[in-house]
Design a protein around this motif. Structure first.
Motif, PDB file in Angstrom:
ATOM      1  N   TYR A   4       0.831  -1.197   0.000  1.00 46.86           N
ATOM      2  CA  TYR A   4       0.000   0.000   0.000  1.00 46.86           C
ATOM      3  C   TYR A   4       0.861   1.241   0.000  1.00 46.86           C
ATOM      4  CZ  TYR A   4      -3.740  -3.138   1.508  1.00 46.86           C
ATOM      5  OH  TYR A   4      -4.653  -4.152   1.587  1.00 46.86           O
ATOM      6  N   GLU A   5       0.229   2.338  -0.425  1.00 51.99           N
ATOM      7  CA  GLU A   5       0.867   3.640  -0.400  1.00 51.99           C
ATOM      8  C   GLU A   5      -0.172   4.610   0.147  1.00 51.99           C
ATOM      9  OE1 GLU A   5       3.690   4.986  -3.760  1.00 51.99           O
ATOM     10  OE2 GLU A   5       1.765   5.894  -4.216  1.00 51.99           O
ATOM     11  N   THR A   6       0.199   5.371   1.143  1.00 53.29           N
ATOM     12  CA  THR A   6      -0.735   6.348   1.689  1.00 53.29           C
ATOM     13  C   THR A   6      -0.086   7.721   1.700  1.00 53.29           C
ATOM     14  OG1 THR A   6      -2.234   6.844   3.510  1.00 53.29           O
ATOM     15  CG2 THR A   6      -0.134   5.925   4.122  1.00 53.29           C
ATOM     16  N   VAL A  91      -3.838   3.728  -1.126  1.00 50.02           N
ATOM     17  CA  VAL A  91      -4.022   3.014  -2.384  1.00 50.02           C
ATOM     18  C   VAL A  91      -3.298   1.676  -2.313  1.00 50.02           C
ATOM     19  CG1 VAL A  91      -3.630   3.117  -4.873  1.00 50.02           C
ATOM     20  CG2 VAL A  91      -4.093   5.210  -3.613  1.00 50.02           C
ATOM     21  N   LYS A  92      -3.975   0.615  -2.737  1.00 47.30           N
ATOM     22  CA  LYS A  92      -3.329  -0.699  -2.840  1.00 47.30           C
ATOM     23  C   LYS A  92      -2.588  -0.725  -4.176  1.00 47.30           C
ATOM     24  CE  LYS A  92      -4.302  -5.580  -3.268  1.00 47.30           C
ATOM     25  NZ  LYS A  92      -5.360  -6.576  -3.481  1.00 47.30           N
ATOM     26  N   LEU A  93      -1.304  -1.074  -4.133  1.00 50.86           N
ATOM     27  CA  LEU A  93      -0.492  -1.091  -5.346  1.00 50.86           C
ATOM     28  C   LEU A  93      -0.569  -2.447  -6.018  1.00 50.86           C
ATOM     29  CD1 LEU A  93       2.712   0.710  -4.006  1.00 50.86           C
ATOM     30  CD2 LEU A  93       0.752   1.724  -5.140  1.00 50.86           C
ATOM     31  N   ASP A  94      -0.852  -2.446  -7.328  1.00 51.36           N
ATOM     32  CA  ASP A  94      -0.781  -3.696  -8.077  1.00 51.36           C
ATOM     33  C   ASP A  94       0.681  -3.967  -8.420  1.00 51.36           C
ATOM     34  OD1 ASP A  94      -0.239  -1.884 -10.083  1.00 51.36           O
ATOM     35  OD2 ASP A  94      -1.945  -2.413 -11.342  1.00 51.36           O
ATOM     36  N   LYS A  95       0.956  -5.052  -9.121  1.00 51.95           N
ATOM     37  CA  LYS A  95       2.359  -5.432  -9.345  1.00 51.95           C
ATOM     38  C   LYS A  95       3.121  -4.389 -10.169  1.00 51.95           C
ATOM     39  CE  LYS A  95       1.627  -8.431 -13.348  1.00 51.95           C
ATOM     40  NZ  LYS A  95       1.826  -9.759 -13.888  1.00 51.95           N
ATOM     41  N   TYR A  96       2.445  -3.712 -11.098  1.00 52.12           N
ATOM     42  CA  TYR A  96       3.117  -2.715 -11.927  1.00 52.12           C
ATOM     43  C   TYR A  96       3.421  -1.450 -11.117  1.00 52.12           C
ATOM     44  CZ  TYR A  96       1.374  -5.867 -15.462  1.00 52.12           C
ATOM     45  OH  TYR A  96       1.095  -6.987 -16.175  1.00 52.12           O
ATOM     46  N   ALA A  97       2.479  -1.042 -10.296  1.00 55.46           N
ATOM     47  CA  ALA A  97       2.698   0.128  -9.444  1.00 55.46           C
ATOM     48  C   ALA A  97       3.788  -0.164  -8.417  1.00 55.46           C
ATOM     49  CB  ALA A  97       1.400   0.526  -8.752  1.00 55.46           C
TER      50      ALA A  97
END
Length: 114
Positions: A4-6, A91-97
């Protein structure tokens, strides 16, 4: 565990020490609930696009971490209860993010070494 990123904005009336204490409080909240903090960035005092609570600037902070989904509710409840926090987004990061975030971290660490 998901990544995650906040990003959260703190009120501009805080002193530098109060701002750091608040960020440390949220980092402690995450680690106490089993999260692993990957990256922390203090973006500093920035002008916002529009006024929030009659304030046109705020201290921007970014935390990137790995945690269980249940930790997010605890973190966001903490953000809502703290009057120093103006806005936040997680935000939940997918593998690309996640790959992009890792490249960005490496780029920043190289810049700091130089």
């Amino acid at each position: 565990m998901n990544q995650y990123e906040t990003v959260f904005i703190l009120t501009p009336v805080l002193s530098d020490e109060q701002m750091k204490e608040t960020v440390a409080k949220f980092k402690t909240l995450l680690t106490d609930n089993g999260a692993e903090i990957l990256n922390e960035e203090a973006w500093g005092l920035k002008k916002m696009a529009y006024a929030i609570q009659k304030k046109s600037t705020g201290f921007y902070n970014l935390l990137e971490f790995k945690a269980e989904p249940s930790v997010i509710n605890t973190l966001e409840t903490g953000f809502r209860r703290d009057e120093k926090v103006i806005r936040f987004i997680t935000v939940k990061l997918d593998k690309y993010a996640a790959q992009y975030a890792e490249k960005r971290r490496n780029k920043l660490s190289k810049k700091e070494e130089a």
